[in-house]
Design a protein around this motif. Structure first.
Motif, PDB file in Angstrom:
ATOM      1  N   LYS A 262       0.794  -1.222   0.000  1.00 30.60           N
ATOM      2  CA  LYS A 262       0.000   0.000   0.000  1.00 30.60           C
ATOM      3  C   LYS A 262       0.831   1.279   0.000  1.00 30.60           C
ATOM      4  O   LYS A 262       0.256   2.371   0.009  1.00 30.60           O
ATOM      5  CB  LYS A 262      -0.954  -0.014   1.203  1.00 30.60           C
ATOM      6  N   CYS A 263       2.139   1.158   0.042  1.00 28.18           N
ATOM      7  CA  CYS A 263       2.959   2.363   0.021  1.00 28.18           C
ATOM      8  C   CYS A 263       4.222   2.116  -0.799  1.00 28.18           C
ATOM      9  O   CYS A 263       4.643   0.969  -0.975  1.00 28.18           O
ATOM     10  CB  CYS A 263       3.311   2.803   1.441  1.00 28.18           C
ATOM     11  N   PRO A 264       4.840   3.180  -1.320  1.00 28.45           N
ATOM     12  CA  PRO A 264       6.031   3.016  -2.156  1.00 28.45           C
ATOM     13  C   PRO A 264       7.189   2.344  -1.433  1.00 28.45           C
ATOM     14  O   PRO A 264       7.988   1.648  -2.071  1.00 28.45           O
ATOM     15  CB  PRO A 264       6.380   4.459  -2.554  1.00 28.45           C
ATOM     16  N   VAL A 265       7.309   2.535  -0.123  1.00 30.92           N
ATOM     17  CA  VAL A 265       8.431   1.942   0.615  1.00 30.92           C
ATOM     18  C   VAL A 265       8.332   0.418   0.583  1.00 30.92           C
ATOM     19  O   VAL A 265       9.296  -0.284   0.256  1.00 30.92           O
ATOM     20  CB  VAL A 265       8.447   2.449   2.073  1.00 30.92           C
ATOM     21  N   ILE A 266       7.162  -0.112   0.925  1.00 26.75           N
ATOM     22  CA  ILE A 266       6.974  -1.558   0.916  1.00 26.75           C
ATOM     23  C   ILE A 266       7.036  -2.100  -0.506  1.00 26.75           C
ATOM     24  O   ILE A 266       7.630  -3.156  -0.768  1.00 26.75           O
ATOM     25  CB  ILE A 266       5.631  -1.936   1.574  1.00 26.75           C
ATOM     26  N   ALA A 267       6.416  -1.392  -1.448  1.00 27.08           N
ATOM     27  CA  ALA A 267       6.422  -1.847  -2.838  1.00 27.08           C
ATOM     28  C   ALA A 267       7.851  -1.967  -3.359  1.00 27.08           C
ATOM     29  O   ALA A 267       8.208  -2.957  -4.018  1.00 27.08           O
ATOM     30  CB  ALA A 267       5.612  -0.878  -3.701  1.00 27.08           C
ATOM     31  N   ALA A 268       8.693  -0.982  -3.053  1.00 28.78           N
ATOM     32  CA  ALA A 268      10.082  -1.041  -3.495  1.00 28.78           C
ATOM     33  C   ALA A 268      10.824  -2.184  -2.813  1.00 28.78           C
ATOM     34  O   ALA A 268      11.665  -2.851  -3.428  1.00 28.78           O
ATOM     35  CB  ALA A 268      10.773   0.288  -3.208  1.00 28.78           C
ATOM     36  N   HIS A 269      10.497  -2.420  -1.551  1.00 31.15           N
ATOM     37  CA  HIS A 269      11.178  -3.478  -0.794  1.00 31.15           C
ATOM     38  C   HIS A 269      10.913  -4.856  -1.398  1.00 31.15           C
ATOM     39  O   HIS A 269      11.800  -5.711  -1.420  1.00 31.15           O
ATOM     40  CB  HIS A 269      10.710  -3.445   0.664  1.00 31.15           C
ATOM     41  N   VAL A 270       9.693  -5.072  -1.886  1.00 25.33           N
ATOM     42  CA  VAL A 270       9.342  -6.383  -2.465  1.00 25.33           C
ATOM     43  C   VAL A 270       9.463  -6.394  -3.982  1.00 25.33           C
ATOM     44  O   VAL A 270       9.242  -7.434  -4.609  1.00 25.33           O
ATOM     45  CB  VAL A 270       7.922  -6.815  -2.043  1.00 25.33           C
ATOM     46  N   GLY A 271       9.800  -5.244  -4.573  1.00 32.47           N
ATOM     47  CA  GLY A 271       9.995  -5.185  -6.016  1.00 32.47           C
ATOM     48  C   GLY A 271       8.721  -5.324  -6.825  1.00 32.47           C
ATOM     49  O   GLY A 271       8.728  -5.903  -7.913  1.00 32.47           O
ATOM     50  N   GLN A 272       7.621  -4.765  -6.322  1.00 29.59           N
ATOM     51  CA  GLN A 272       6.337  -4.838  -7.015  1.00 29.59           C
ATOM     52  C   GLN A 272       5.662  -3.464  -6.990  1.00 29.59           C
ATOM     53  O   GLN A 272       5.949  -2.632  -6.133  1.00 29.59           O
ATOM     54  CB  GLN A 272       5.419  -5.861  -6.345  1.00 29.59           C
ATOM     55  N   PRO A 273       4.752  -3.213  -7.920  1.00 24.90           N
ATOM     56  CA  PRO A 273       4.055  -1.923  -7.922  1.00 24.90           C
ATOM     57  C   PRO A 273       3.150  -1.756  -6.703  1.00 24.90           C
ATOM     58  O   PRO A 273       2.663  -2.743  -6.131  1.00 24.90           O
ATOM     59  CB  PRO A 273       3.212  -1.980  -9.211  1.00 24.90           C
ATOM     60  N   VAL A 274       2.912  -0.515  -6.322  1.00 23.26           N
ATOM     61  CA  VAL A 274       1.936  -0.220  -5.272  1.00 23.26           C
ATOM     62  C   VAL A 274       0.584  -0.783  -5.687  1.00 23.26           C
ATOM     63  O   VAL A 274       0.173  -0.676  -6.842  1.00 23.26           O
ATOM     64  CB  VAL A 274       1.839   1.297  -5.030  1.00 23.26           C
ATOM     65  N   GLY A 275      -0.106  -1.408  -4.750  1.00 21.62           N
ATOM     66  CA  GLY A 275      -1.414  -1.998  -5.006  1.00 21.62           C
ATOM     67  C   GLY A 275      -1.379  -3.487  -5.274  1.00 21.62           C
ATOM     68  O   GLY A 275      -2.423  -4.141  -5.268  1.00 21.62           O
ATOM     69  N   THR A 276      -0.185  -4.046  -5.474  1.00 25.70           N
ATOM     70  CA  THR A 276      -0.065  -5.474  -5.752  1.00 25.70           C
ATOM     71  C   THR A 276      -0.375  -6.291  -4.516  1.00 25.70           C
ATOM     72  O   THR A 276       0.015  -5.939  -3.399  1.00 25.70           O
ATOM     73  CB  THR A 276       1.362  -5.815  -6.224  1.00 25.70           C
ATOM     74  N   HIS A 277      -1.083  -7.385  -4.686  1.00 24.59           N
ATOM     75  CA  HIS A 277      -1.288  -8.343  -3.606  1.00 24.59           C
ATOM     76  C   HIS A 277      -0.083  -9.272  -3.560  1.00 24.59           C
ATOM     77  O   HIS A 277       0.328  -9.841  -4.579  1.00 24.59           O
ATOM     78  CB  HIS A 277      -2.578  -9.128  -3.817  1.00 24.59           C
ATOM     79  N   ILE A 278       0.491  -9.410  -2.368  1.00 24.09           N
ATOM     80  CA  ILE A 278       1.786 -10.060  -2.196  1.00 24.09           C
ATOM     81  C   ILE A 278       1.674 -11.302  -1.326  1.00 24.09           C
ATOM     82  O   ILE A 278       1.031 -11.291  -0.276  1.00 24.09           O
ATOM     83  CB  ILE A 278       2.796  -9.098  -1.519  1.00 24.09           C
TER      84      ILE A 278
END
Length: 297
Positions: A262-278
């Motif tokens: 849900k945020c750019p920090v986490i998205a960058a950490h997992v290498g996926q776009p914001v909004g992706t279900h992980i």
């Protein structure tokens, strides 16, 4: 996971949201924000975001004398999710692969997060459900399926109120007698507590414990001894939400994380776009959790 500089605006926004839940007094809002801005200038960014969030919300409760500023919001979110439950149950029951559908719906429920957003509407929840069911998610369900096939004890770390209704769908697929559900030990943002588990009927489905902590994640050194015993003895841990990911992603344990980035920090950490279900696993070296034979490596 360490705190990023990009987390600081989120702390400030959270503090203002919480203040507005409690009071319309702009003088109070300003006082709290000035305190938070002062702390953020001095905070140790080596701590995870939930550790710093815990400190901010503790101070808010001290200033106001209100131990649960989000109580009404949580009640509303539980009610909203329960109204959706029959429809969600029908989706699982009619699915070609009920387990994968339940996994997807559990991830969809992670949109109900007032740490990441100021408000969550029913239409946003429905949109998250449709996205989770129709789009690929990041991660392989096969790895979790294999781990589930041999795990004798599963610890399920809940995240938010409302969201735990979605978790029910997955827990029902896991064989509830081998599952223990853990919630927060005290109110923090809209995170689920024992009161929310009872309000949504989860305590009638599965054993429920609290972790003894008021952090919006799982900070093991802040959790009580009973929770840590369950944690260390579990064959498999399923952890919902960004807060649990932020606090446990480097843990040397058999953990599967399910959340929406849900945020750019986490998205960058997992290498996926914001909004992706992980769906992802802990990255720490193999540790002390007891894995049964043939569990996924």
């Amino acid at each position: 996971m360490k705190t990023s500089l990009d987390c600081i605006p989120c702390f400030v926004r959270q503090a203002l949201d919480a203040a507005r839940h409690l009071s319309a007094d702009m003088t109070f809002h300003e006082r709290l924000l000035r305190d938070v801005l002062r702390w953020t200038s001095e905070m140790d960014l080596n701590h995870s975001p939930p550790v710093l969030g815990q400190r901010i919300h503790r101070h808010l409760r001290e200033l106001t004398g209100n131990d649960d500023p989000y109580r009404q919001a949580k009640e509303d979110q539980n009610r909203m999710a329960l109204e959706l439950l029959p429809e969600l149950e029908a989706m699982v029951a009619s699915a070609a692969d009920p387990l994968e559908t339940a996994i997807r719906l559990a991830m969809a429920g992670n949109v109900i997060d007032l740490g990441a957003k100021s408000a969550v509407t029913p239409s946003q929840v429905r949109q998250s459900v449709q996205q989770a069911l129709s789009e690929p998610f990041a991660g392989e369900a096969a790895a979790l399926r294999q781990a589930l096939s041999t795990a004798q004890s599963i610890l399920y770390l809940a995240d938010n109120a409302g969201e735990i209704v979605f978790d029910r769908l997955l827990i029902e697929q896991l064989s509830p007698p081998r599952v223990t559900l853990a919630v927060r030990g005290a109110p923090i943002i809209n995170d689920a507590t024992l009161a929310d588990a009872r309000a949504t009927g989860l305590d009638a489905l599965v054993a429920v414990i609290d972790n003894g902590s008021d952090a919006p994640g799982t900070v093991l050194e802040d959790c009580n001894e009973a929770f840590r015993r369950y944690y260390h003895e579990a064959n498999l841990i399923i952890a919902k939400g960004q807060g649990n990911f932020e606090t446990l992603s480097d843990a040397p344990d058999n953990i599967f994380f399910l959340f929406q980035a849900k945020c750019p920090v986490i998205a960058a950490h997992v290498g996926q776009p914001v909004g992706t279900h992980i769906m992802t696993r802990s990255t720490g070296p193999s540790g002390h959790n007891k894995e049964t034979p043939h569990a996924d490596d």
